[in-house]
Scaffold this motif. Structure first.
Motif, mmCIF file in Angstrom:
data_model
loop_
_atom_site.group_PDB
_atom_site.id
_atom_site.type_symbol
_atom_site.label_atom_id
_atom_site.label_comp_id
_atom_site.label_asym_id
_atom_site.label_seq_id
_atom_site.Cartn_x
_atom_site.Cartn_y
_atom_site.Cartn_z
ATOM 1 N N SER A 170 0.835 -1.192 0.000
ATOM 2 C CA SER A 170 0.000 0.000 0.000
ATOM 3 C C SER A 170 0.873 1.246 0.000
ATOM 4 C CB SER A 170 -0.892 0.013 1.238
ATOM 5 O OG SER A 170 -1.841 -1.028 1.183
ATOM 6 N N ASN A 174 1.133 5.204 -5.337
ATOM 7 C CA ASN A 174 -0.148 5.804 -4.968
ATOM 8 C C ASN A 174 -1.325 4.838 -5.056
ATOM 9 O OD1 ASN A 174 0.644 8.317 -4.098
ATOM 10 N ND2 ASN A 174 0.700 9.133 -6.173
ATOM 11 N N LEU A 175 -1.084 3.584 -4.753
ATOM 12 C CA LEU A 175 -2.159 2.595 -4.734
ATOM 13 C C LEU A 175 -2.219 1.910 -3.378
ATOM 14 C CD1 LEU A 175 -1.595 0.781 -8.155
ATOM 15 C CD2 LEU A 175 -3.494 2.314 -7.568
ATOM 16 N N LEU A 176 -3.428 1.480 -3.017
ATOM 17 C CA LEU A 176 -3.564 0.572 -1.881
ATOM 18 C C LEU A 176 -3.298 -0.840 -2.386
ATOM 19 C CD1 LEU A 176 -6.856 2.019 -0.336
ATOM 20 C CD2 LEU A 176 -4.497 2.542 0.313
ATOM 21 N N ALA A 212 -6.053 -3.443 -7.162
ATOM 22 C CA ALA A 212 -5.475 -2.325 -6.404
ATOM 23 C C ALA A 212 -6.112 -1.012 -6.849
ATOM 24 C CB ALA A 212 -3.960 -2.287 -6.605
ATOM 25 N N GLU A 213 -6.308 -0.862 -8.158
ATOM 26 C CA GLU A 213 -6.906 0.382 -8.659
ATOM 27 C C GLU A 213 -8.361 0.519 -8.214
ATOM 28 O OE1 GLU A 213 -4.038 0.819 -12.575
ATOM 29 O OE2 GLU A 213 -6.183 0.389 -12.862
ATOM 30 N N THR A 216 -8.455 1.341 -4.508
ATOM 31 C CA THR A 216 -7.988 2.705 -4.254
ATOM 32 C C THR A 216 -9.048 3.720 -4.701
ATOM 33 O OG1 THR A 216 -5.750 1.907 -4.688
ATOM 34 C CG2 THR A 216 -6.051 4.290 -4.527
ATOM 35 N N ARG A 217 -9.681 3.461 -5.858
ATOM 36 C CA ARG A 217 -10.720 4.375 -6.351
ATOM 37 C C ARG A 217 -11.857 4.454 -5.343
ATOM 38 N NH1 ARG A 217 -12.083 1.742 -10.861
ATOM 39 N NH2 ARG A 217 -9.966 1.889 -11.637
ATOM 40 N N ARG A 220 -9.774 5.506 -1.448
ATOM 41 C CA ARG A 220 -8.863 6.649 -1.330
ATOM 42 C C ARG A 220 -8.643 7.330 -2.684
ATOM 43 N NH1 ARG A 220 -5.325 6.918 2.912
ATOM 44 N NH2 ARG A 220 -4.826 8.881 1.927
ATOM 45 N N LEU A 223 -5.593 9.491 -3.395
ATOM 46 C CA LEU A 223 -4.281 8.952 -3.791
ATOM 47 C C LEU A 223 -4.149 8.917 -5.314
ATOM 48 C CD1 LEU A 223 -3.831 5.901 -1.374
ATOM 49 C CD2 LEU A 223 -2.695 8.119 -1.235
ATOM 50 N N LEU A 224 -5.228 8.483 -5.984
ATOM 51 C CA LEU A 224 -5.194 8.402 -7.449
ATOM 52 C C LEU A 224 -5.077 9.794 -8.063
ATOM 53 C CD1 LEU A 224 -7.878 5.681 -8.233
ATOM 54 C CD2 LEU A 224 -5.401 5.478 -8.397
#
Ligand code: SAH
Length: 226
Positions: A170, A174-176, A212-213, A216-217, A220, A223-224
């Motif tokens: 993570s 910039n990805l979880l 992961a994308e 993250t979207r 968070r 972050l993206l």
């Protein structure tokens, strides 16, 4: 070697959780070192007083500039190259890129506040960099210092088993992180996604990237956006 020096009113709290598991083993193996300095040793008078009431009134107590400065000056050579951090909710929030930067350097000096905080003049006069571990208020900087040190120490070469275990996690790119699974293959009617058992490394990598994308979207997007 990464060296941590912690200025605190509660030296007994250290190494605490840093003395066990990954960071503790690394400490024992000499991959990093830490020492505490008791601010109270430089307290004033028979009672070793370190604090006083806030100028302008209000609740609580403030750590005195002269006491903390005496402790810092006695504990650090003037040419010490390490960044001097002050744990503080007003600081720059700690993030993984800063953790990486600190972990790659000679170590850190960390000052832990207590009570209402510390006199502004010693922050300015000794060039302390305020660092926060999140938007909430702790009762002291010690747990924050441990969080910061734990995050740094695991990145020191040799501390983690595999070097990769630091690069896919993570906050990298910039990805979880994507979801993780292990045996058993099926548990309470839930199966591991087939693709992870396919042995097709390219497919696995694509699935992880997409997962992961997606995560993250959803969780968070900030972050993206970076
Ligand atoms: N009066 C201060 C809070 C003091 S809390 C304010 O309103 O900003 C006491 C000490 O705990 C602080 O001096 C700091 O060292 C530590 N601390 C509290 N919250 C923190 C956080 N989110 N990150 C890092 N340190 C924190």
């Amino acid at each position: 070697m990464f060296r941590a020096t912690v200025f605190t009113l509660m030296p007994d709290m250290f190494p605490g959780p840093l003395g066990v598991s990954l960071s503790g083993d690394a400490l024992a193996r000499g991959l990093w070192a830490m020492e505490t300095r008791s601010i109270r040793e430089h307290g004033i008078g028979r009672h070793r007083t370190v604090d006083d009431t806030p100028a302008g009134g209000g609740p609580g107590m403030v750590i005195r500039a002269d006491v903390l400065a005496a402790s810092l000056d006695a504990g650090l050579p003037p040419d010490d190259p390490r960044p001097r951090l002050l744990m503080s909710p007003r600081g720059q929030p700690l993030r993984q890129p800063r953790v990486r930067e600190l972990a790659a350097g000679p170590g850190v000096v960390i000052v832990c506040g207590r009570f209402e905080g510390i006199d502004q003049r010693v922050i300015d006069g000794r060039g302390l960099e305020e660092v926060s571990i999140g938007d909430y208020v702790l009762s002291g900087g010690e747990l924050g210092a441990m969080v910061l040190l734990d995050a740094c120490v695991r990145l020191i070469p040799g501390v983690m088993g595999k070097l990769e275990s630091g690069s896919d996690e993570s906050f990298e790119n910039n990805l979880l992180e994507y979801p993780q699974y292990t045996r058993p293959r099926e548990w309470e009617g839930r199966a591991i996604p087939d693709v992870l058992l396919s042995g097709d490394h390219a497919k696995v990598a694509r699935w992880r990237r997409e997962a992961a994308e997606r995560i993250t979207r959803a969780r968070r997007p900030d972050l993206l956006a970076e």
